[in-house]
Design a protein around this motif. Structure first.
Motif, PDB file in Angstrom:
ATOM      1  N   MET A   1      63.651  42.209 -23.220  1.00  0.00           N
ATOM      2  CA  MET A   1      64.731  41.465 -22.584  1.00  0.00           C
ATOM      3  C   MET A   1      64.284  40.864 -21.260  1.00  0.00           C
ATOM      4  N   GLU A   2      63.466  41.637 -20.524  1.00  0.00           N
ATOM      5  CA  GLU A   2      62.988  41.135 -19.241  1.00  0.00           C
ATOM      6  C   GLU A   2      62.135  39.893 -19.445  1.00  0.00           C
ATOM      7  N   VAL A   3      61.298  39.912 -20.486  1.00  0.00           N
ATOM      8  CA  VAL A   3      60.452  38.755 -20.769  1.00  0.00           C
ATOM      9  C   VAL A   3      61.303  37.540 -21.110  1.00  0.00           C
ATOM     10  N   LEU A   4      62.293  37.743 -21.993  1.00  0.00           N
ATOM     11  CA  LEU A   4      63.138  36.624 -22.402  1.00  0.00           C
ATOM     12  C   LEU A   4      63.940  36.089 -21.221  1.00  0.00           C
ATOM     13  N   SER A   5      64.474  36.998 -20.379  1.00  0.00           N
ATOM     14  CA  SER A   5      65.253  36.566 -19.229  1.00  0.00           C
ATOM     15  C   SER A   5      64.395  35.761 -18.258  1.00  0.00           C
ATOM     16  N   SER A   6      63.162  36.271 -18.003  1.00  0.00           N
ATOM     17  CA  SER A   6      62.270  35.560 -17.081  1.00  0.00           C
ATOM     18  C   SER A   6      61.895  34.190 -17.643  1.00  0.00           C
ATOM     19  N   ARG A   7      61.659  34.140 -18.942  1.00  0.00           N
ATOM     20  CA  ARG A   7      61.298  32.854 -19.537  1.00  0.00           C
ATOM     21  C   ARG A   7      62.455  31.875 -19.448  1.00  0.00           C
ATOM     22  N   PHE A   8      63.677  32.384 -19.648  1.00  0.00           N
ATOM     23  CA  PHE A   8      64.846  31.522 -19.567  1.00  0.00           C
ATOM     24  C   PHE A   8      65.029  30.999 -18.141  1.00  0.00           C
ATOM     25  N   GLN A   9      64.841  31.893 -17.157  1.00  0.00           N
ATOM     26  CA  GLN A   9      64.970  31.476 -15.762  1.00  0.00           C
ATOM     27  C   GLN A   9      63.893  30.463 -15.393  1.00  0.00           C
ATOM     28  N   LEU A  10      62.680  30.669 -15.934  1.00  0.00           N
ATOM     29  CA  LEU A  10      61.591  29.729 -15.686  1.00  0.00           C
ATOM     30  C   LEU A  10      61.960  28.341 -16.199  1.00  0.00           C
ATOM     31  N   THR A  11      62.490  28.283 -17.394  1.00  0.00           N
ATOM     32  CA  THR A  11      62.869  26.989 -17.977  1.00  0.00           C
ATOM     33  C   THR A  11      63.939  26.299 -17.140  1.00  0.00           C
ATOM     34  N   ALA A  12      64.962  27.075 -16.752  1.00  0.00           N
ATOM     35  CA  ALA A  12      66.043  26.503 -15.952  1.00  0.00           C
ATOM     36  C   ALA A  12      65.544  26.029 -14.591  1.00  0.00           C
ATOM     37  N   CYS A  13      64.652  26.816 -13.991  1.00  0.00           N
ATOM     38  CA  CYS A  13      64.124  26.474 -12.667  1.00  0.00           C
ATOM     39  C   CYS A  13      63.344  25.168 -12.722  1.00  0.00           C
ATOM     40  N   ILE A  14      62.489  25.045 -13.742  1.00  0.00           N
ATOM     41  CA  ILE A  14      61.660  23.835 -13.831  1.00  0.00           C
ATOM     42  C   ILE A  14      62.522  22.624 -14.161  1.00  0.00           C
ATOM     43  N   LYS A  15      63.509  22.820 -15.014  1.00  0.00           N
ATOM     44  CA  LYS A  15      64.397  21.706 -15.330  1.00  0.00           C
ATOM     45  C   LYS A  15      65.119  21.232 -14.070  1.00  0.00           C
ATOM     46  N   ASN A  16      65.581  22.190 -13.261  1.00  0.00           N
ATOM     47  CA  ASN A  16      66.248  21.851 -12.002  1.00  0.00           C
ATOM     48  C   ASN A  16      65.290  21.134 -11.060  1.00  0.00           C
ATOM     49  N   GLU A 147      56.801  26.310  -5.307  1.00  0.00           N
ATOM     50  CA  GLU A 147      56.224  27.631  -5.081  1.00  0.00           C
ATOM     51  C   GLU A 147      56.989  28.697  -5.867  1.00  0.00           C
ATOM     52  N   GLU A 148      58.305  28.589  -5.855  1.00  0.00           N
ATOM     53  CA  GLU A 148      59.112  29.549  -6.610  1.00  0.00           C
ATOM     54  C   GLU A 148      58.812  29.464  -8.114  1.00  0.00           C
ATOM     55  N   THR A 149      58.657  28.253  -8.592  1.00  0.00           N
ATOM     56  CA  THR A 149      58.357  28.061 -10.013  1.00  0.00           C
ATOM     57  C   THR A 149      57.005  28.659 -10.377  1.00  0.00           C
ATOM     58  N   PHE A 150      56.008  28.450  -9.527  1.00  0.00           N
ATOM     59  CA  PHE A 150      54.681  29.004  -9.774  1.00  0.00           C
ATOM     60  C   PHE A 150      54.745  30.525  -9.841  1.00  0.00           C
ATOM     61  N   GLN A 151      55.533  31.122  -8.944  1.00  0.00           N
ATOM     62  CA  GLN A 151      55.667  32.575  -8.940  1.00  0.00           C
ATOM     63  C   GLN A 151      56.340  33.079 -10.215  1.00  0.00           C
ATOM     64  N   HIS A 152      57.265  32.281 -10.762  1.00  0.00           N
ATOM     65  CA  HIS A 152      57.884  32.639 -12.037  1.00  0.00           C
ATOM     66  C   HIS A 152      56.830  32.729 -13.142  1.00  0.00           C
ATOM     67  N   VAL A 153      55.933  31.761 -13.156  1.00  0.00           N
ATOM     68  CA  VAL A 153      54.874  31.753 -14.176  1.00  0.00           C
ATOM     69  C   VAL A 153      53.983  32.975 -14.037  1.00  0.00           C
ATOM     70  N   ILE A 154      53.613  33.303 -12.797  1.00  0.00           N
ATOM     71  CA  ILE A 154      52.759  34.469 -12.548  1.00  0.00           C
ATOM     72  C   ILE A 154      53.466  35.744 -12.992  1.00  0.00           C
ATOM     73  N   SER A 155      54.740  35.859 -12.664  1.00  0.00           N
ATOM     74  CA  SER A 155      55.501  37.047 -13.066  1.00  0.00           C
ATOM     75  C   SER A 155      55.593  37.153 -14.578  1.00  0.00           C
ATOM     76  N   LEU A 156      55.826  36.037 -15.217  1.00  0.00           N
ATOM     77  CA  LEU A 156      55.936  36.024 -16.671  1.00  0.00           C
ATOM     78  C   LEU A 156      54.626  36.437 -17.325  1.00  0.00           C
ATOM     79  N   GLU A 157      53.510  36.001 -16.753  1.00  0.00           N
ATOM     80  CA  GLU A 157      52.194  36.335 -17.309  1.00  0.00           C
ATOM     81  C   GLU A 157      51.939  37.833 -17.239  1.00  0.00           C
ATOM     82  N   LYS A 158      52.462  38.485 -16.208  1.00  0.00           N
ATOM     83  CA  LYS A 158      52.220  39.911 -16.018  1.00  0.00           C
ATOM     84  C   LYS A 158      53.009  40.765 -16.997  1.00  0.00           C
TER      85      LYS A 158
END
Length: 734
Positions: A1-16, A147-158
Motif C-alpha cells: 500500500m505504501e508503494v502504491l500510495s507513493s506512486r500515486f502521490q508522485l503522479t499527482a505531484c508531477i502532473k501539478n 526538488e520535492e518531485t525528485f525526492q518522491h522518486v528517490i523514496s519510491l526507489e527505496k
C-alpha cells in the motif's frame, strides 16, 4: 500500500508541476510582450500619449472531470472530513474538477499597462525590473516543486520492488529536462540511470503493447473475411464448436507420388520444407493439420478447424506406402513469412519393416531427384507420442530406418516432434532418443531438440472441457511458433548427398540380389556336375567296354515368369539387373544404368541389350536322362577311354572354378558398396541392410576373407542389437 500510495502521490505531484510550469511559461510570454511594448512606445509614454498594444491574457477555467466522484480517503487527502450528524456515511469530496489555463489576446492601452504593472515616478526600466523579480519568484517556486518531485522518486526507489515501471517512464523525461535546466548534474545522472533501465524493459513493453494491440485489432477485423474465403473452398464435415471443414486442395498423381496443393505458388516468396516420419498412430496426420491451420492464421476465437489430410476409412488405408506432398501457398504473412511444403511418409511398422522401408526409400528417391520435386529440406521431424511407455525399444528400429535415408549433412536438421503432450517434459521420449544414440540436432542443454504438441484442436468444446482445451491450444500454438522459428533459422540442406545415399542403396540391393541369383545358378550347376561325376564313376566299367548306360541329372535352366511390378533384365546375360524397377519407363532410365551400360549384369552389357517388362528370369531345374553319348556331346568330347573321361571331369571342375572366381568378384564389389554407403550415410545399420549382411558374411566365410568378415559382423552385431530391442518392444505391447 505504501508503494502504491507513493506512486500515486508522485503522479499527482508531477502532473501539478507540469501545470504550474505551463502557467509560468504563459506569464513569461506575457512579460516578454509587455517588455517589447514598453520599449516600442517609450517616447509616447514620456509624452503621455495614448497607444494601443495587443497582449496575451491567461484565464483559469474550472472544468469537470469525467469518471465519477472522488471520495475522501484517496491518496491526495491527508485530512479526514467531518462526519455528517444525519448519516454515518462519509461525505464525498466535492465533485472532481480540474483547472485549465486558456490564453486569449486582448488590446491594452499604455494606461492599462501602467495600472497593471505599477504607477509612480518609475520609468519603463523600473517596471521591467519588477516583472523580472516576479519571474525569479516563480522560478524559485518551480525549483522547490522540482526538488520535492525528485525526492518522491528517490523514496519510491527505496521501497518499491521495481521503480522502473511503465508508470514511472512518462515522468522521467520531464524530470530530466527540468533538472538539466536547473543544471544539477548529480540529479540528472541519477535520473538518467533510471531511464536507461527503463529503456531496456519498458520501452520494449510499450512496443509490444502497441504491436499486440494492432495485431488484435487487425485479427478482429479480418477474422470473418479470412474464414469466409477459406470456408467457401472447403466441405463441412462436422458442425459444432469448432466447426470442422475438409479443405479441397488440388490433387496430382506424379508417378508413385501424390501431391496436394492449397493455393497458388508465388515464385517471389520463400519456402520451407518439412519431412515427417514416425510410427503408425504417432499423430502425423493431426500434426500436419495443425501446421496448416497455424500457417493459415486460425485462432482459438475463430471456433473453426480445417483438415487437409483426408480421413481414412479403415486401418488398412493407414498402412499404404504412398508418400504424400502437401504444398501450402497464399498464406504468407498470416503467421509465417514463407510458404510451407510438408512431406508425409507412411508409418513405420516392425512387422512390415524390410519391404516397406525399401518402397519408401524408392518413393523419396523419386521425389528428391524429380525436376519438379523437392531438392532441399529444412527439417526432418521425427513424430513421437509422449505417452508411450516402451518408446525406447520401438524407436530403435524406426529411427534406424529413418536416418539411414540421409547423408551426414542432415544431422543438424533432425528434430523430435512430440505429440499427445500435456506440456510436461517428455522424459521417456528424450531417454529413448539418447539411449538409441539418435543423430539429431541438440538444444542448449545438449538434449535432443524437441517441440511439444497436443492433438485435441478439433475436439468439440463444452463447458466442462473448454479451459483444458484452451490450455492445450495455447501450448501447441506456442510450441508451433518455436518450431517455425527453427524452420526459419535452420540452414536448408541440399539433397545431393541424400540422393547419393538412396542411389547407392538401390544399386547395392540390385547388385546383391543379382549376385544371389547368379550364385544360386552356380550352385545348381555344381550339383549338375556332381551328379554327372558320380554317374560316370558308377558306370566306370561300362565306359571301359564302351557300353551304353543312362544317368539322371538335374539340369539348370532359366525361364521368364510374370512379375507384378516389372523389372529391367539383360537379354544377353539372361539376368535380372533391377527387380523390381517401378519408376523407370525404359532401361535407359533405370537406376542401375550408368554411362550407357549396366553396372549389375555379368558382362556389364550396354543399355540396348536390356528390356523393361513385367517379367523376370527365374532359375529352375529339370530331370534329364542322359547316356554316355549325350554327356560327351554336351561337353564336346569324342568317344574315349576312362582316362578321357577323367579329362572331361577336370574340364567341368575348371568351369566351376571360373564361376566361383566370378562369384567372389561380385562379392567384393558388393562389400565395397556397403563400405561406400557407410561413408556417406548417417546410419548404414538399418534393417534393410540386415538381409544383405547375412548373405555377404556367409559367402565371405566361404571365400575365407577374415578382414572383411570382421567388418561385416560388426555391422550385423549393431543391427541385431537394435532389431532384438524393437522385437522385444513389439512382444511386450502385444
Amino acid at each position: 500500500m505504501e508503494v502504491l500510495s507513493s506512486r500515486f502521490q508522485l503522479t499527482a505531484c508531477i502532473k501539478n508541476l507540469k501545470e504550474r510550469a505551463e502557467t509560468i511559461q504563459l506569464k513569461q510570454k506575457k512579460i516578454q510582450q509587455a517588455q517589447e511594448a514598453l520599449k516600442k512606445h517609450k517616447q509616447e509614454m514620456k509624452n503621455n500619449g495614448n497607444v494601443t498594444e495587443e497582449e496575451a491574457e491567461d484565464n483559469t477555467v474550472r472544468v469537470p472531470v469525467t469518471g465519477g466522484n472522488r471520495w475522501w480517503g484517496c491518496g491526495l487527502f491527508n485530512k479526514e472530513p467531518e462526519v455528517s450528524t444525519s448519516s454515518t456515511r462519509e461525505r464525498p469530496a466535492p465533485a472532481p474538477i480540474t483547472e485549465k489555463k486558456r490564453t486569449s489576446k486582448v488590446r491594452k492601452t499604455i494606461e492599462d499597462m501602467r495600472e497593471k504593472y505599477g504607477r509612480g515616478k518609475g520609468d519603463c526600466e523600473s517596471r521591467l525590473e519588477n516583472l523580472e523579480k516576479e519571474m525569479e519568484e516563480l522560478q524559485r517556486e518551480r525549483d522547490q516543486v522540482l526538488e520535492e518531485t525528485f525526492q518522491h522518486v528517490i523514496s519510491l526507489e527505496k521501497i518499491a520492488l521495481n521503480v522502473d515501471s511503465l508508470s514511472t517512464y512518462v515522468h522521467l523525461d520531464f524530470l530530466i529536462q527540468k533538472t538539466k535546466e536547473k543544471r544539477d548534474a548529480k540529479k540528472v545522472k541519477k535520473l538518467e540511470e533510471m531511464k536507461s533501465r527503463v529503456n531496456k524493459g519498458v520501452v520494449g513493453a510499450l512496443r509490444y503493447k502497441r504491436t499486440a494491440a494492432a495485431r488484435a485489432a487487425m485479427k478482429k477485423t479480418n477474422t470473418l473475411l479470412k474464414n469466409k474465403d477459406i470456408v467457401s473452398k472447403s466441405d463441412l464435415i462436422q458442425s459444432g464448436s469448432p466447426a470442422v471443414y475438409q479443405l479441397r486442395p488440388k490433387k496430382e498423381e506424379i508417378g508413385t507420388l501424390r501431391r496436394m496443393t492449397l493455393g497458388k505458388k508465388d515464385v517471389n516468396q520463400s519456402n520451407r520444407t518439412i519431412l515427417l516420419l514416425g510410427e503408425t498412430g504417432a499423430g502425423k496426420s493431426t500434426l500436419i493439420n495443425t501446421l496448416v491451420n497455424y500457417t493459415m492464421g486460425v485462432e482459438w476465437e475463430d471456433d473453426v478447424w480445417f483438415q487437409i489430410v483426408e480421413e481414412k476409412r479403415n486401418q488398412s488405408e493407414s498402412q499404404t506406402s504412398d508418400v504424400i506432398v502437401y504444398q501450402i501457398f497464399e498464406f504468407e504473412g498470416k503467421t509465417l513469412p514463407y510458404s510451407l511444403t510438408i512431406i508425409d511418409t507412411p508409418g513405420y511398422e516392425y512387422n512390415r519393416g524390410i519391404e516397406q522401408e525399401d518402397i519408401i526409400s524408392q518413393r523419396l528417391f523419386d521425389l528428391f531427384r524429380s525436376d519438379d520435386g523437392v531438392h532441399e529440406i529444412n527439417a526432418v521431424g521425427l513424430v513421437l507420442k509422449a505417452t508411450e511407455n516402451r518408446l525406447n525399444d520401438r524407436l530403435k528400429y524406426v529411427f534406424d530406418s529413418v536416418v539411414s535415408l540421409f547423408g551426414k549433412n542432415m544431422e543438424q536438421n533432425i528434430v523430435a516432434l512430440i505429440t499427445h503432450s500435456d506440456g510436461l517434459r517428455p522424459e521417456n521420449t528424450l531417454k529413448a532418443l539418447k539411449a538409441a544414440n539418435i543423430k539429431c540436432s541438440k538444444d542448449e542443454n545438449n538434449q535432443p531438440a524437441h517441440f511439444l504438441f497436443n492433438n485435441c484442436q478439433s475436439k468439440q468444446k463444452t463447458q466442462t472441457n473448454q479451459d483444458q482445451l484452451k490450455s492445450s491450444w495455447d501450448l501447441t500454438t506456442d510450441e508451433m511458433g518455436q518450431f517455425t522459428d527453427f524452420l526459419d533459422e535452420a540452414a536448408p540442406q541440399k539433397l545431393m548427398t541424400t540422393v547419393e545415399v538412396l542411389n547407392t542403396r538401390i544399386r547395392l540391393t540390385a547388385c546383391i540380389q543379382n549376385l544371389q541369383e547368379r550364385i544360386e545358378l552356380t550352385e545348381l550347376k555344381q550339383r549338375e556336375l556332381q551328379q554327372t561325376h558320380d554317374g560316370l564313376k558308377k558306370h566306370e566299367e561300362e565306359m571301359k567296354n564302351n557300353e551304353n548306360f543312362t544317368i539322371e541329372i538335374d539340369v539348370p535352366y532359366k525361364e521368364k515368369e510374370s512379375s507384378k511390378k516389372g523389372a529391367t533384365c539383360c537379354k544377353v546375360c539372361k539376368e535380372n539387373c533391377h527387380d523390381p524397377c517401378t519408376l523407370a519407363l525404359s532401361p535407359k532410365w533405370c537406376d542401375v544404368m550408368k554411362k550407357g551400360g549396366c553396372i549389375v549384369c555379368t558382362k556389364k552389357c550396354p543399355v540396348s541389350d536390356h528390356e523393361k517388362e513385367k517379367k523376370v528370369y527365374v532359375n529352375k531345374t529339370m530331370k534329364v536322362q542322359m547316356d554316355l553319348k549325350d554327356v560327351r556331346e554336351k561337353y564336346e568330347r569324342s568317344k574315349a577311354n576312362c582316362e578321357k573321361t577323367t579329362s572331361l571331369l577336370e574340364t567341368l571342375e575348371k568351369e566351376m572354378e571360373e564361376v566361383t572366381a566370378a562369384k567372389y568378384q561380385m562379392l567384393d564389389e558388393s562389400f565395397q558398396q556397403v563400405v561406400n554407403l557407410e561413408q556417406i550415410a548417417l546410419n548404414v545399420d538399418s534393417l534393410s541392410s540386415h538381409v544383405h549382411l547375412d548373405f555377404l558374411i556367409e559367402k565371405m566365410k566361404e571365400k575365407g576373407d577374415k578382414e572383411k568378415i570382421q567388418k561385416l559382423e560388426e555391422m550385423k552385431s549393431r543391427v541385431d542389437e537394435r532389431t532384438r530391442a524393437a522385437a522385444a518392444g513389439e512382444e511386450a505391447d502385444e
